[in-house]
Design a protein around this motif. Structure first.
Motif, mmCIF file in Angstrom:
data_model
loop_
_atom_site.group_PDB
_atom_site.id
_atom_site.type_symbol
_atom_site.label_atom_id
_atom_site.label_comp_id
_atom_site.label_asym_id
_atom_site.label_seq_id
_atom_site.Cartn_x
_atom_site.Cartn_y
_atom_site.Cartn_z
ATOM 1 N N ILE A 82 -28.700 120.920 -11.378
ATOM 2 C CA ILE A 82 -29.520 120.473 -12.200
ATOM 3 C C ILE A 82 -30.902 121.311 -12.098
ATOM 4 O O ILE A 82 -31.269 121.817 -11.032
ATOM 5 C CB ILE A 82 -30.048 118.905 -11.861
ATOM 6 C CG1 ILE A 82 -30.946 118.486 -13.112
ATOM 7 C CG2 ILE A 82 -30.440 118.692 -10.521
ATOM 8 C CD1 ILE A 82 -31.075 117.079 -12.987
ATOM 9 N N SER A 83 -31.355 121.693 -13.203
ATOM 10 C CA SER A 83 -32.753 122.683 -13.227
ATOM 11 C C SER A 83 -33.826 121.695 -12.916
ATOM 12 O O SER A 83 -33.906 120.674 -13.243
ATOM 13 C CB SER A 83 -32.647 123.315 -14.832
ATOM 14 O OG SER A 83 -32.910 122.186 -15.624
ATOM 15 N N THR A 84 -34.686 122.411 -12.418
ATOM 16 C CA THR A 84 -36.046 121.805 -11.981
ATOM 17 C C THR A 84 -37.298 122.383 -12.374
ATOM 18 O O THR A 84 -38.297 121.912 -12.202
ATOM 19 C CB THR A 84 -36.225 121.763 -10.291
ATOM 20 O OG1 THR A 84 -36.116 122.891 -9.873
ATOM 21 C CG2 THR A 84 -34.932 120.781 -9.890
ATOM 22 N N ASP A 85 -37.233 123.303 -13.536
ATOM 23 C CA ASP A 85 -38.211 124.115 -14.034
ATOM 24 C C ASP A 85 -38.735 123.083 -15.350
ATOM 25 O O ASP A 85 -38.132 122.867 -16.266
ATOM 26 C CB ASP A 85 -37.994 125.375 -14.322
ATOM 27 C CG ASP A 85 -39.386 126.117 -14.964
ATOM 28 O OD1 ASP A 85 -40.419 125.499 -15.270
ATOM 29 O OD2 ASP A 85 -39.216 127.444 -15.263
ATOM 30 N N PRO A 86 -39.958 122.540 -15.131
ATOM 31 C CA PRO A 86 -40.276 121.448 -16.073
ATOM 32 C C PRO A 86 -40.746 122.276 -17.582
ATOM 33 O O PRO A 86 -40.886 121.676 -18.642
ATOM 34 C CB PRO A 86 -41.732 121.009 -15.646
ATOM 35 C CG PRO A 86 -42.120 121.729 -14.828
ATOM 36 C CD PRO A 86 -40.971 122.328 -14.035
ATOM 37 N N ASN A 87 -41.005 123.409 -17.487
ATOM 38 C CA ASN A 87 -41.366 124.287 -18.647
ATOM 39 C C ASN A 87 -39.935 125.012 -19.349
ATOM 40 O O ASN A 87 -40.185 125.558 -20.521
ATOM 41 C CB ASN A 87 -42.278 125.483 -18.171
ATOM 42 C CG ASN A 87 -43.583 125.131 -17.569
ATOM 43 O OD1 ASN A 87 -44.290 124.472 -18.204
ATOM 44 N ND2 ASN A 87 -43.458 125.345 -16.199
ATOM 45 N N GLU A 88 -38.947 124.484 -18.769
ATOM 46 C CA GLU A 88 -37.871 125.181 -19.540
ATOM 47 C C GLU A 88 -36.867 123.785 -20.039
ATOM 48 O O GLU A 88 -36.879 122.854 -19.388
ATOM 49 C CB GLU A 88 -36.826 125.974 -18.577
ATOM 50 C CG GLU A 88 -37.476 127.152 -18.125
ATOM 51 C CD GLU A 88 -37.385 128.218 -19.279
ATOM 52 O OE1 GLU A 88 -36.748 128.319 -20.128
ATOM 53 O OE2 GLU A 88 -38.382 129.111 -19.240
ATOM 54 N N PRO A 89 -36.178 124.203 -20.994
ATOM 55 C CA PRO A 89 -35.116 122.795 -21.535
ATOM 56 C C PRO A 89 -33.938 122.627 -20.071
ATOM 57 O O PRO A 89 -33.833 123.502 -19.643
ATOM 58 C CB PRO A 89 -34.305 123.338 -22.651
ATOM 59 C CG PRO A 89 -35.051 124.721 -23.014
ATOM 60 C CD PRO A 89 -35.830 125.053 -21.839
ATOM 61 N N GLN A 90 -34.016 121.333 -19.923
ATOM 62 C CA GLN A 90 -33.062 120.872 -18.648
ATOM 63 C C GLN A 90 -31.505 121.444 -18.962
ATOM 64 O O GLN A 90 -31.196 121.475 -20.184
ATOM 65 C CB GLN A 90 -33.130 119.400 -18.758
ATOM 66 C CG GLN A 90 -32.210 118.809 -17.607
ATOM 67 C CD GLN A 90 -32.304 117.310 -17.621
ATOM 68 O OE1 GLN A 90 -31.826 116.629 -18.387
ATOM 69 N NE2 GLN A 90 -32.887 116.777 -16.525
ATOM 70 N N THR A 91 -31.041 121.989 -18.043
ATOM 71 C CA THR A 91 -29.626 122.232 -17.918
ATOM 72 C C THR A 91 -29.152 121.553 -16.738
ATOM 73 O O THR A 91 -29.406 121.501 -15.452
ATOM 74 C CB THR A 91 -29.301 123.639 -17.771
ATOM 75 O OG1 THR A 91 -29.986 124.267 -16.674
ATOM 76 C CG2 THR A 91 -29.609 124.547 -18.977
ATOM 77 N N VAL A 92 -27.810 120.951 -17.110
ATOM 78 C CA VAL A 92 -27.089 120.206 -15.992
ATOM 79 C C VAL A 92 -25.514 120.647 -16.039
ATOM 80 O O VAL A 92 -25.044 120.752 -17.158
ATOM 81 C CB VAL A 92 -27.190 118.640 -16.453
ATOM 82 C CG1 VAL A 92 -26.519 117.969 -15.229
ATOM 83 C CG2 VAL A 92 -28.652 118.147 -16.395
#
Ligand code: DC
Length: 227
Positions: free
Chosen positions: A71-81
């Protein structure tokens, strides 16, 4: 740029605005953002892909332990799972998954597995905002700030309805918000604040006001920690 260590734990029911508010707060705090609900959704999809019988708790626990998720954790990028190497970012949001995720979230061994993974992700970041149902109580009870974000049932139904593009009937909405929360609260309590957890009721606040109120609570919690 602020680089002081910070863990913010946020819990709340569906439709409380948790995800969008937590993501925006993370941006402003220069922190990572962890959506633990997305992890429950991803392992649920992994169980379904493996043909697991969702009535069988042992099979669920085994499949969750074997599930490879990212799971991605960068709040500035769209989420990717991802789940087992496949991009499931969109699929985890489908009603098909939403309706089945409680089978996983009410399996104690599956929760233990995910709690351990979530603690691992939190430990990898100096500053992070993590949100879910048991972050303030189980995953990160030692967080610098612990907040229960609530809203009246009416406000939560209204928000979820808007989020889903008003495509749902009142019954479908209630099933997604009220019925799911009732199922999810079998093993975790996210309707009343545990000791030391501060309740933020967003029923009468708009998005910006809720983010501001949350940031104020984080500041206050940090100030009382360093005192
Ligand atoms: O927040 P969400 O709707 O994406 O969460 C998906 C499901 O996972 C929901 O049914 C509650 C469950 N969940 C949980 O039990 N514990 C968490 N920390 C996060 C989510």
């Amino acid at each position: 740029m602020n680089t002081t260590a910070l863990v913010v734990a946020i819990d709340g029911p569906s439709g409380s605005g948790k995800s969008s508010v937590s993501r925006e707060a993370a941006r402003r705090l220069n922190a990572a953002y962890l959506d633990t609900g997305a992890m429950y959704r991803a392992v649920t999809l992994s169980c379904l892909n493996r043909g697991v019988d969702l009535e069988d708790k042992e099979a669920i626990a085994a499949a969750v332990a074997a599930a490879e998720i990212t799971i991605s954790t960068d709040p500035n990028e769209p989420q990717t799972v991802t789940a087992d190497g496949e991009d499931v970012t969109q699929r985890i949001r489908e009603p098909f998954v939403s309706e089945r995720v409680s089978a996983v979230s009410t399996t104690a061994a599956a929760r233990e597995n995910l709690v351990a993974r979530q603690r691992g992700i939190i430990a990898e970041h100096v500053r992070i905002v993590a949100e879910g149902r048991d972050i303030t109580t189980v995953v990160a009870p030692d967080a610098d700030a612990r907040i229960l974000l609530t809203a009246s049932e009416e406000a939560r139904l209204r928000r979820r309805g808007l989020q889903l593009g008003e495509s749902q009937t009142a019954e479908q909405l209630a099933a997604q918000v009220v019925v799911r929360d009732a199922k999810d609260s079998a093993l975790v309590n996210f309707t009343t604040a545990a000791d030391g957890v501060i309740t933020l009721d967003s029923s009468d606040l708009d998005f910006e006001q809720t983010v501001q109120a949350l940031l104020t609570l984080v500041e206050q919690a940090q100030a009382s920690r360093t005192r």
